[in-house]
Each structure stands twice: as C-alpha cells, then as structure tokens.
Design an enzyme around this catalytic site. Structure first.
Site, PDB file in Angstrom:
ATOM      1  N   GLN A 180      11.067   3.515   8.186  1.00  0.00           N
ATOM      2  CA  GLN A 180      11.061   2.358   7.289  1.00  0.00           C
ATOM      3  C   GLN A 180      10.490   1.138   8.021  1.00  0.00           C
ATOM      4  O   GLN A 180      10.966   0.759   9.082  1.00  0.00           O
ATOM      5  CB  GLN A 180      12.495   2.074   6.799  1.00  0.00           C
ATOM      6  CG  GLN A 180      12.600   0.959   5.785  1.00  0.00           C
ATOM      7  CD  GLN A 180      11.853   1.256   4.483  1.00  0.00           C
ATOM      8  OE1 GLN A 180      11.955   2.350   3.930  1.00  0.00           O
ATOM      9  NE2 GLN A 180      11.100   0.290   3.984  1.00  0.00           N
ATOM     10  N   ASP A 215       4.442   9.085   4.759  1.00  0.00           N
ATOM     11  CA  ASP A 215       3.821   7.875   4.216  1.00  0.00           C
ATOM     12  C   ASP A 215       2.289   7.900   4.283  1.00  0.00           C
ATOM     13  O   ASP A 215       1.640   7.002   3.764  1.00  0.00           O
ATOM     14  CB  ASP A 215       4.308   6.649   5.012  1.00  0.00           C
ATOM     15  CG  ASP A 215       5.585   6.070   4.420  1.00  0.00           C
ATOM     16  OD1 ASP A 215       5.733   6.104   3.186  1.00  0.00           O
ATOM     17  OD2 ASP A 215       6.425   5.577   5.194  1.00  0.00           O
ATOM     18  N   LYS A 273      15.252   5.667  -1.640  1.00  0.00           N
ATOM     19  CA  LYS A 273      14.528   6.888  -1.268  1.00  0.00           C
ATOM     20  C   LYS A 273      15.489   8.071  -1.169  1.00  0.00           C
ATOM     21  O   LYS A 273      15.175   9.188  -1.586  1.00  0.00           O
ATOM     22  CB  LYS A 273      13.776   6.669   0.051  1.00  0.00           C
ATOM     23  CG  LYS A 273      12.576   5.746  -0.131  1.00  0.00           C
ATOM     24  CD  LYS A 273      11.994   5.222   1.167  1.00  0.00           C
ATOM     25  CE  LYS A 273      10.910   4.175   0.854  1.00  0.00           C
ATOM     26  NZ  LYS A 273      10.388   3.483   2.030  1.00  0.00           N
TER      27      LYS A 273
END
Ligand code: NAD
Length: 290
Positions: free
Chosen positions: A97, A120, A53
């Site tokens: 994460q 997200d 990422k």
C-alpha cells in the site's frame, strides 16, 4: 444535467460476480488465489483502502493476508518480508500500500516484488511489458477506466484522448492503454500551458491531477466523455473530484461521479490481477515439477 452517468459501482459488481465464479472454478482445480497486502504505518486513508481491498477479496473468495508493519520498519525488513512472500506458495499476488513512510524508497521496494506477483502492475518489468504491448498484468486504475469506457460502448479508436496527470500510477499507464486502443493521446501535467484549451480538444477527457475541481464545464468540448479520477476531501469533509461535476455534466455526454465511478473499477481490477497471478503461479509450478 444532461450527461449520462458512467456507473462504476454497478459494473464492478458484475465483474466481481464473474471473478467469484472464476475463483470457485480455480479452487476445484486446486488453485487458491491469495493476496498479500502490506501496510506500513498508520495513515488513515491507507488503512481504509487496505480494509476495502480485504473486503473485496473476501467477497469473491480470494484469501487475503495482511502484513501491518510498524511506522519505523526499515527498508531492509520490508524487502525481506517481500522476498519471503515472493517464494510463498500461498501468496499469488503482493500489494504494498502506497504511499510508504518517507524513510522508505518506494522504487526499491516495488522492485523487490516478484513481477509474477505484481498485483498493482507497478514493477518496471511489467511497466515495460505494458509499454511494448505485451502486458502480463494491467495497472488497476487505467484498466478500470478502459473497461468502464468499453462496457458503455464508448469507442476509443481514432478519438482525441486527453489525460490530465502523468503519474506512474494513473496518467502514464493510462496514456499507454489508450494508445494501445488506437486513441490519439495527449498527456497534460502541471507545466502544461493553456490546459483548458488542450482539454477542449478531447473527445475523451480523463483527469487525474489530485486538484479539486481543476477542470470546469468551460474546458470541456460539448458531447465529450469525462472520466474524473480525482478524489479530494475538502475542509468540512466534502468529497470532490478533479472535475467540477455541476458544470461539466451540463456539457459532457457521459461522465463519472467522484464516488461510484473509477474507484470501484480500480478495486475490481486488483481482484482480476490476483486471479491472473494465481494462474501464472500454477503454470510455473507445474512446469517446475515436469
Ligand atoms: P499524483 O499526485 O501522483 O500526480 C498528479 C499529476 O497531476 C502529476 O503528474 C501532475 O503533473 C499533474 N497535475 C497536478 N496539478 C496539475 C495542474 N494544475 N494542471 C495539470 N496537471 C496537474 O496523483 P495520482 O496518484 O495520479 O492521483 C491523482 C488523483 O487521482 C488523486 O486525487 C488520487 O487520489 C486519485 N486517484 C484515484 C484512484 C481511484 O481509484 N479512484 C486511483 C488513483 C488515484
């Protein structure tokens, strides 16, 4: 093999080129997209994903800020960091994460993220907006799958779409997106009876179960489009999807591979959300000063 390969790597590359141009334009206007990536503990897979990422961000000119926290970080400490990032003007978007170490409650942690910075699209506010057809952000993997279908001119409207898996990250939001594109959607899960039979109804079959080669060619309708989301590492390190590629690709008209399919699209969608978050932050800042 007769199926066309749906190439996510190639499409993600062109999406990233566009995002790079967009970021350059934003910077000219004084808008600097920045992504905070929080990782707790030492899970090797999570470390790998975080590194990917950060690399993606660098490629398109987005600044990434890594917060690598100790395995023993408390929920209070983690939430305090998120609250600081929520009001930090350098941070447009925040990503935690997953999975988190077992002592941390993922739901409470996600709920602490400012919905305007929810890279997200996991916050219940954003899930609700998605559900009601007015999304602020789109969830990365489902959005990547829709873009892959649309870029390959695969019509969703009116099609029988079967989604295997009902996770909050993939299955459920994908079902909502397919529905919003006028697909007729069936969601299967671990308690579904006659799974193969249901899958054989699909014009578009998406499998996100995390079970190596769960779906074989005999569960696929001839000519169906098959999207394999699963990534499973077998003993001996071989990577396989949730679909048995050798048999499925003989029956499907189009299919993704376990690598170079959904994964790169997911990563590209995260960058899109980060840019969107930077624009939202800028609009809100301007309103605050007017
Ligand atoms: P998850 O474990 O949270 O959910 C799995 C879902 O599959 C559950 O809803 C469960 O009911 C269903 N399921 C499990 N066994 C089943 C069976 N035998 N029959 C029918 N349904 C069954 O997983 P997830 O986070 O949704 O991820 C699924 C897979 O996709 C994993 O392999 C994951 O690594 C992969 N993944 C890939 C990407 C990507 O970008 N490529 C992104 C997210 C997840």
């Amino acid at each position: 093999m007769s199926a066309k390969i749906l190439n996510g790597s190639e499409l993600a590359k062109s999406i990233k080129e566009n995002i790079k141009k967009e970021v350059e334009e934003l910077k000219k206007q004084g808008i600097f997209p920045g992504l905070a990536v929080i990782i707790v503990g030492n899970d090797p897979a999570s470390r790998l994903y975080v590194d990917f990422k950060k690399k993606d961000c660098a490629e398109v000119g987005i600044e990434s800020f890594e917060f690598a926290l100790d395995e023993k970080t408390t929920e209070e400490e983690l939430i305090k960091l998120i609250q600081q990032l929520n009001i930090d003007s350098k941070i447009s978007a925040i990503l935690v994460q997953l999975p988190l170490p077992a002592h941390l409650n993922e739901e409470r942690v996600i709920n602490a993220i400012n919905p305007d910075k929810d890279a997200d699209c996991f916050h219940p506010f954003n899930v609700g907006r998605l559900m009601t057809g007015n999304p602020l952000f789109l969830p990365c993997t489902p959005a990547g799958i829709i873009e892959l279908l649309e870029a390959n001119e695969i019509e969703i409207a009116g099609k029988e779409c079967v989604v295997v898996g009902r996770s909050n990250i993939v299955g459920k939001p994908l079902a909502i997106l397919l529905l919003s594109k006028n697909g007729t959607v069936t969601v299967c899960h671990s308690k579904t009876k006659n799974l193969d039979e249901v899958c054989r109804r699909a014009d578009i079959l998406v499998v996100a179960a995390g079970k190596p080669e769960l779906i074989k060619g005999n569960a696929i309708k001839p000519g169906a489009v098959v999207i394999d989301v699963g990534v499973n590492r077998l003993e001996g390190k071989k990577l396989v999807g949730d679909v048995e590629f050798s048999t499925a690709s003989e029956v499907a008209s189009a299919i993704t591979r376990v690598t170079g399919g959904v994964g790169p699209m997911t990563r590209a969608m995260l960058l899109k959300n980060t840019v969107k978050a930077a624009e939202i932050l800028d609009i809100k800042n301007k309103k605050a000063y007017n």
